[in-house]
Design an enzyme around this catalytic site. Structure first.
Site, PDB file in Angstrom:
ATOM      1  N   LYS A  35      -6.890   2.203  17.154  1.00  0.00           N
ATOM      2  CA  LYS A  35      -5.509   2.414  17.612  1.00  0.00           C
ATOM      3  C   LYS A  35      -4.570   2.558  16.416  1.00  0.00           C
ATOM      4  O   LYS A  35      -4.941   2.224  15.282  1.00  0.00           O
ATOM      5  CB  LYS A  35      -5.082   1.226  18.484  1.00  0.00           C
ATOM      6  CG  LYS A  35      -5.078  -0.100  17.730  1.00  0.00           C
ATOM      7  CD  LYS A  35      -4.979  -1.297  18.681  1.00  0.00           C
ATOM      8  CE  LYS A  35      -4.989  -2.602  17.895  1.00  0.00           C
ATOM      9  NZ  LYS A  35      -5.188  -3.775  18.777  1.00  0.00           N
ATOM     10  N   TYR A 255      19.822  -2.298  -6.138  1.00  0.00           N
ATOM     11  CA  TYR A 255      20.810  -2.666  -5.116  1.00  0.00           C
ATOM     12  C   TYR A 255      21.009  -4.179  -5.083  1.00  0.00           C
ATOM     13  O   TYR A 255      20.035  -4.937  -5.137  1.00  0.00           O
ATOM     14  CB  TYR A 255      20.328  -2.209  -3.736  1.00  0.00           C
ATOM     15  CG  TYR A 255      20.359  -0.705  -3.535  1.00  0.00           C
ATOM     16  CD1 TYR A 255      21.554  -0.001  -3.605  1.00  0.00           C
ATOM     17  CD2 TYR A 255      19.189  -0.017  -3.249  1.00  0.00           C
ATOM     18  CE1 TYR A 255      21.569   1.377  -3.399  1.00  0.00           C
ATOM     19  CE2 TYR A 255      19.203   1.358  -3.052  1.00  0.00           C
ATOM     20  CZ  TYR A 255      20.397   2.047  -3.122  1.00  0.00           C
ATOM     21  OH  TYR A 255      20.421   3.390  -2.921  1.00  0.00           O
TER      22      TYR A 255
HETATM   23  C1  PLP Z   1      -6.223  -4.594  18.269  1.00  0.00           C
HETATM   24  C2  PLP Z   1      -7.209  -5.254  19.160  1.00  0.00           C
HETATM   25  C3  PLP Z   1      -8.468  -5.651  18.667  1.00  0.00           C
HETATM   26  C4  PLP Z   1      -8.832  -5.608  17.198  1.00  0.00           C
HETATM   27  O1  PLP Z   1      -8.289  -6.749  16.569  1.00  0.00           O
HETATM   28  P1  PLP Z   1      -8.538  -7.022  15.004  1.00  0.00           P
HETATM   29  O2  PLP Z   1      -7.864  -8.330  14.771  1.00  0.00           O
HETATM   30  O3  PLP Z   1      -7.860  -5.907  14.275  1.00  0.00           O
HETATM   31  O4  PLP Z   1     -10.000  -7.045  14.802  1.00  0.00           O
HETATM   32  C5  PLP Z   1      -9.387  -6.134  19.575  1.00  0.00           C
HETATM   33  N1  PLP Z   1      -9.086  -6.242  20.894  1.00  0.00           N
HETATM   34  C6  PLP Z   1      -7.863  -5.911  21.395  1.00  0.00           C
HETATM   35  C7  PLP Z   1      -7.593  -6.073  22.851  1.00  0.00           C
HETATM   36  C8  PLP Z   1      -6.893  -5.422  20.537  1.00  0.00           C
HETATM   37  O5  PLP Z   1      -5.681  -5.107  21.029  1.00  0.00           O
END
Ligand code: PLP
Length: 357
Positions: A35, A255
């Site tokens: 994702k 800044y």
């Molecule tokens: C993003 C996500 C993962 C992966 O988690 P990590 O901590 O990056 O390994 C697994 N399961 C779900 C439902 C997620 O949203």
């Protein structure tokens, strides 16, 4: 010409980290989580490099459709599910799988007809309290889905940990117990482990594991480092030095003028800033690497530039590469210096940064 900041993506490190998942959970299939543009690494390129994965998980339908249009044919699971009937038509058409996490979605599934049933993962809320069916309602939800023609059988189950990044936290055991109790006597494949659980809670591996951050070579543990888990950084973010100036004792840098030169000194300017995704809250002292030597950030991070204390490297030439994180400089450490987590830094690398593979 000033070159853009660059994210070099090491696909062999990605494959190494994938093998670490296999080693850690040898009896489980792997749902690789890609994702958010594969945590900023380029979703399609990462999917193509992970031909060994059993399936992919994304958050949303548009991500899944991008993968399908790029020719990715493996199973793809939507972790956030759907909110409308027309999305279900797209799921069926493109052969996508979805998480089902509330009664609203079950009602939508009961109302539609699809030319092909949709594979689903029934999500149980065992303590995260974000998405999921309450454990006490799991059996009723399963019964409705089992009777539903739009749903492919057998139905699978999943849950998600809220505190797996904290080793030994009692709330993990409580979530494991809730999941087991909610599904007692129920057949069907199960998935609960994210990266942290893959590495520290072997009893959660079950049929499918769901690694995200560890694939990208980052420790999932609070205060952890990739090296301790034998993970290799996939992204190295770099840019170049565009100026080296000499300032006087007492001169204020950048800044707000909060950082004052303690003596006459060389100050470098590197072409990266929060417009590239470098965190604006990185504090003075946050390290960058120049020729393998750590040099501290000074002054505030600007949109396009950062300023560096070059006293340790006074003869550095304009054009010299500057590494912000990755090989030789753990992104976990930079995240700590900026009061955030590595996940956010990786996802936040902006479109202005050129990726090379
Ligand atoms: C993003 C996500 C993962 C992966 O988690 P990590 O901590 O990056 O390994 C697994 N399961 C779900 C439902 C997620 O949203």
């Amino acid at each position: 010409m000033t070159r853009s900041a660059e994210a070099r993506i090491d696909l062999s490190a990605l494959r190494h980290n994938f093998q670490r998942v296999r080693q850690s959970a040898p009896a489980s299939r792997v749902l690789a989580v890609i994702k958010a543009n594969a945590y900023g690494h380029g979703m399609v390129r990462v999917a193509q490099a992970l031909e060994a994965a059993d399936a992919f998980a994304v958050a949303r339908l548009d991500e899944a459709l991008s993968l399908r249009s790029a020719g990715v044919e493996k199973p793809i699971v939507l972790l956030e599910g759907f909110t409308a009937a027309d999305e279900l038509a797209a799921l069926a058409q493109h052969g996508l799988e979805t998480v089902v996490h509330n009664d609203f979605q079950i009602a939508l599934l009961e109302q539609i007809r699809t030319h092909k049933p949709i594979p689903i993962w029934l999500k149980i809320d065992t303590g995260m309290h974000r998405l999921g069916i309450a454990p006490g309602n799991a059996a009723a939800a399963w019964n409705r889905l089992q009777a539903c023609g739009a749903v492919a059988k057998p139905i699978r189950f999943m849950t998600h940990f809220a505190n797996a990044d904290l080793r030994g936290d009692a709330r993990n055991a409580a979530q494991i117990a809730q999941f087991t109790a909610a599904l007692a006597g129920q057949s069907g494949e199960r998935s609960s482990a994210n990266s942290a659980a893959i590495l520290s809670l072997p009893e959660t591996h079950a049929d499918w594991v769901r690694p995200g951050i560890m694939l990208y070579g980052v420790s999932p543990f609070t205060g952890g480092r990739a090296q301790a888990e034998d993970l290799r950084a996939v992204m190295t973010l770099s840019t170049q030095l565009i100026a080296v100036n000499r300032h006087r004792k007492g001169d204020a840098i950048g800044y707000g003028g909060e950082w004052l030169c303690p003596e006459d000194m060389p100050v470098g300017v590197a072409a990266i800033g929060y417009g590239d995704g470098y965190p604006r809250h990185a504090r003075a002292g946050t390290p960058v690497l120049i020729d393998g030597v750590r040099v501290p950030l000074i002054g505030r991070v600007s949109m396009d530039m950062i300023t560096l204390d070059l006293r340790a490297r006074p003869d550095t030439a304009i054009g010299t590469p500057v590494v912000l994180w990755g090989e030789g400089l753990p992104v976990e450490e930079i995240a700590e210096c900026a009061g955030t987590i590595a996940y956010q830094l990786l996802c936040g690398v902006s479109a202005r940064v050129r990726s090379t593979y």
